[in-house]
Design a protein around this motif. Sequence first.
Motif, PDB file in Angstrom:
ATOM      1  N   ARG B   2       8.290   5.562  -3.452  1.00 58.25           N
ATOM      2  CA  ARG B   2       7.179   5.610  -4.060  1.00 58.25           C
ATOM      3  C   ARG B   2       6.188   6.929  -3.704  1.00 58.25           C
ATOM      4  O   ARG B   2       6.273   7.450  -2.953  1.00 58.25           O
ATOM      5  CB  ARG B   2       6.291   4.573  -3.385  1.00 58.25           C
ATOM      6  CG  ARG B   2       6.877   3.182  -4.160  1.00 58.25           C
ATOM      7  CD  ARG B   2       6.385   2.228  -2.925  1.00 58.25           C
ATOM      8  NE  ARG B   2       5.039   1.826  -3.080  1.00 58.25           N
ATOM      9  CZ  ARG B   2       4.361   0.773  -2.593  1.00 58.25           C
ATOM     10  NH1 ARG B   2       5.013  -0.033  -1.552  1.00 58.25           N
ATOM     11  NH2 ARG B   2       2.939   0.701  -2.462  1.00 58.25           N
ATOM     12  N   GLY B  23      -2.096  -1.293  -2.848  1.00 56.88           N
ATOM     13  CA  GLY B  23      -1.334  -0.343  -3.921  1.00 56.88           C
ATOM     14  C   GLY B  23      -2.235   0.440  -4.716  1.00 56.88           C
ATOM     15  O   GLY B  23      -3.373   0.609  -4.439  1.00 56.88           O
ATOM     16  N   GLN B  24      -1.973   1.125  -5.711  1.00 60.38           N
ATOM     17  CA  GLN B  24      -2.664   1.877  -6.509  1.00 60.38           C
ATOM     18  C   GLN B  24      -3.190   1.175  -7.901  1.00 60.38           C
ATOM     19  O   GLN B  24      -2.717   0.426  -8.346  1.00 60.38           O
ATOM     20  CB  GLN B  24      -1.758   3.114  -6.816  1.00 60.38           C
ATOM     21  CG  GLN B  24      -1.547   3.799  -5.642  1.00 60.38           C
ATOM     22  CD  GLN B  24       0.089   4.624  -6.033  1.00 60.38           C
ATOM     23  OE1 GLN B  24       0.713   4.518  -6.970  1.00 60.38           O
ATOM     24  NE2 GLN B  24       0.177   5.522  -5.005  1.00 60.38           N
ATOM     25  N   ASP B  30       1.633   0.636  -8.483  1.00 59.70           N
ATOM     26  CA  ASP B  30       1.893   2.011  -8.163  1.00 59.70           C
ATOM     27  C   ASP B  30       2.843   2.707  -9.416  1.00 59.70           C
ATOM     28  O   ASP B  30       3.149   2.100 -10.417  1.00 59.70           O
ATOM     29  CB  ASP B  30       2.860   2.043  -6.961  1.00 59.70           C
ATOM     30  CG  ASP B  30       4.004   1.271  -6.830  1.00 59.70           C
ATOM     31  OD1 ASP B  30       4.559   1.177  -7.796  1.00 59.70           O
ATOM     32  OD2 ASP B  30       4.619   0.724  -5.871  1.00 59.70           O
ATOM     33  N   TYR B  37       2.438  -5.120  -3.588  1.00 56.36           N
ATOM     34  CA  TYR B  37       1.166  -5.207  -3.054  1.00 56.36           C
ATOM     35  C   TYR B  37       1.196  -4.916  -1.589  1.00 56.36           C
ATOM     36  O   TYR B  37       1.573  -6.068  -0.868  1.00 56.36           O
ATOM     37  CB  TYR B  37       0.198  -5.875  -3.696  1.00 56.36           C
ATOM     38  CG  TYR B  37      -0.198  -5.641  -5.117  1.00 56.36           C
ATOM     39  CD1 TYR B  37      -1.070  -4.939  -5.801  1.00 56.36           C
ATOM     40  CD2 TYR B  37       1.089  -6.269  -6.084  1.00 56.36           C
ATOM     41  CE1 TYR B  37      -0.961  -4.808  -7.004  1.00 56.36           C
ATOM     42  CE2 TYR B  37       0.942  -6.091  -7.396  1.00 56.36           C
ATOM     43  CZ  TYR B  37      -0.154  -5.355  -7.933  1.00 56.36           C
ATOM     44  OH  TYR B  37      -0.237  -5.095  -9.159  1.00 56.36           O
TER      45      TYR B  37
END
Lengths: 240, 436
Positions: B2, B23-24, B30, B37
Amino acid sequence: MSDLLRATILVSAALLCQAAEPAAARWEGDVQIPGKELRIVIDLAQDSHGQWTGSAIVLGFGIKGAPLTDIAVKESDVSFTIKGALGDPKFKGRLAANHTLTGDFQQGGNTAPFTLQKAGEPQVDAPRHSTTIRRELEGAWQGEMDFFGTVKVRLEMANQPGGNATAKFTLTRTRDNPLPLNLVTDEGGILTLQATDAGITYEGKFRKEANEINGIFQQGPIEVTLVLHPAAKSGEAARP
Amino acid sequence: MRIPMRISAIAFAGGMLGALCHGQPMFRGDAAHTGVYTGSGPRQLHGVKWKFATGDRIISSPVWYEGVVYFGSDDHNLYAVDAATGRQNWKFSTNGPVPSTPAVAAGIVYFPSYDGKFYAVDAQTGKLKWKFATGGERRFEAKGLHGMLPKNQTFPDPWDVYLSSPVVAQGAVYFGSGDGNFYALDAASGELRWKFATGDVVHASPAYDSGTLYFGSWDTYLYALDAASGKEKWRFKSGDDPLIHNQIGFQSSPAVVDGVVYTGCRDSNVYAVDAATGKQKWKFFNDYSWVITSPAVTRGKVVFATSDSSLFRVADAATGKEVTKQSSKAYVFASPAVAGDVVYLGVLNGTVEARDLNSGKLLWEFQTETSRLNRNWVLTADRKFNGPMLSISSWRETATGEMDRQSTVGSFFSSALIANGVVYIGSTDGYLYALE
C-alpha cells in the motif's frame, strides 16, 4: 306441504345450486399483487374419463397455453398449479354461486388474492405429446458441441410399447448433466427434443448416407450445431 | 504494497485522528484498492444513524474526507454531506448521472459523469476547479447481448452500471472512459498527460501500486501501464463470449497486494496475476456467474462475491483455494469492504450484510423499506430475486426493464465505506444510509 318441509326443500335447492357451480369453464380475472394486477385466463375442463385438464394464459408475460397440473376439484374447492411458467404458481380457490372463483395465489413464497369470473366454455390448449420415432433413430448417439467450451453429448432414444418415444439426453463438461426431456417427436423428417424446464431444444435431421443426425442445439437465443453419430458402445463412449 | 497518500497536516493539527482511521478517500479505501478500512465498524447493528435523500438511485460508493462524505447520484449531482449529521454541505450539478466513486486529494474531489466530462471540484466549497472532456461516455454494447432479441440488434448493457472511479497518484488523476481510453490528467490543472487506447469500454477502476496502474477493459484484457509514461507493461487475456457477449469483460476493479493483482471478471473467474510479469498465478472459476465485485484482500485472503449464484466467497490469496463459502440471497455487485474482522457487503435485494471475516457467517442485516414492501413481488418471500416475475419479454423491453424492476427494492450497487464505526452506503432507493 308444511312450512317446515317447504323451507327444507328451498334450503336444499339452494345448497344444490351452490354445489352445482361447475368448475369446467373459461375463467378470466386478475391476481392482486401489491403494485400490479396480473391478468390471467384459466381454462378448466374434464376429459371423457372425467380427468381434469387445463391451461393458462398470463397476459403481458408471453404465456399462452401453459399446462395446469395438480388439478383438484372437490365440491366448491378448486386448486391447481401453472406448470413451467411464472415459477409454477399455485391457485387455491372456491367457487361461488355468482360465477366467480376466488382464493389465494402463491408464488415464490408470496401470497396474493385472486378473483376470476366465468367467461364461457373452456378452451384448453392441448399439450404436445411425444410421437414414435423412426427405427433407425433408436439407440445411443454421441457428439460434441462448442457451447461456452466443449460439451460432450450422449443421446439415447427408444420407442415405448405405448407408442411414444422416450429419450435421455446427457451433457458432459466436467461431469454428467442429464437433461429431463419432456417431448420427443419425429415429424416431417425432423427429430425434435425438448427440455422445457431448461429452455433447451434440439432439432435434427437424420442423414442416412452419413448415418448421423445433423441438427441445432438451442437454449434461448443461443444456437450451436450438434452432429450426432451412433455411439460405439452404450455406456462407454460418452464418458468424459 | 500500500502506498501512503498525502497525510493531511490539517488532520494532525485539528486532532482529527479519525480521518486516518479508515483508509484513503477513494474507491476501495486506498490506491491499491485493497478494500480494507483500518479501524472497525459495527459488529452489531444498532440502527440507522441518518439517511440522506437524493433525487435518483445511488450507484456511487461514498468516500470520507475530513469529516465529510462525498458520493455521486444518478440525479446528476455530486454531494458533500456532513458525516456526523447527514446534512448537505453542498452539491455540484453535472449534465449526467454520476455512478462513479469520487477520489479526494489535496482538497480536490475528482469524478467523471455520464455527460462525458471529468470534474475537479473544491472539496470545501463545491466550486469547479477544472473539467476535462473525454471522447464521451457510453455503456458496453453488443449484438444480441445476453440473449436479447433480435440477435442482430445492438443493445447497451443495463448491468454496465458503474463509471470508472479515479485514482490519484504522482500528481495525476487516472481513470477509464466509455470512449475506450484510459486517461492520465494533471491533478492540479486537468491537462492531459497521456491517454492509452483499449479495444472497448473501460468502466472498471484503476489500482495503483509502485508506479504502475492496473485496470481491466471490456475488450477482455487486464492492463498494466507505467503511470508516468502510459506505456504498456503487459496485458493479460481473460475469457471471451462470441455467442451472446455475456461472459466477457471487466467490471471488477483490481486489488494489488504483495506483488499480485487480484481481479474479478465477467467471464466468471477471479484471477491472480503476477504484478511484474502479467502471468497468471491462479484462477477461481465461479460456474458462469459474473464476478463484478472488486476483491478485498487482507491477511492472506481474497474476499469476493458473485452475481447470479449469489455467493460470498473467500479464497486463499497464495493458492486460490476456497477458504469459505456462504450464500447471500441475491446478486452481489457491490464490493466487500473489510474493517477489523467484519466484511460489509451490499446486495441487490436491498440488503446490507455484515459477515464475520473468518467464518463468513452473517452477523447482521439491514433491509431497506422498499425491499420490505416488495412491490410487484420483485423478491420471493425469502428475498431472492423472483425471476419469473421480473423478465416479461426479451423482445419488447430488453433487459433494461428487468434491471429497473430489480432496482425498485433499493438495491445496493454501492460499496460500503467504514469510517469511525459507521457504515456509509448508497441505495437505488435514492438514499445514502449511515448505519451504526
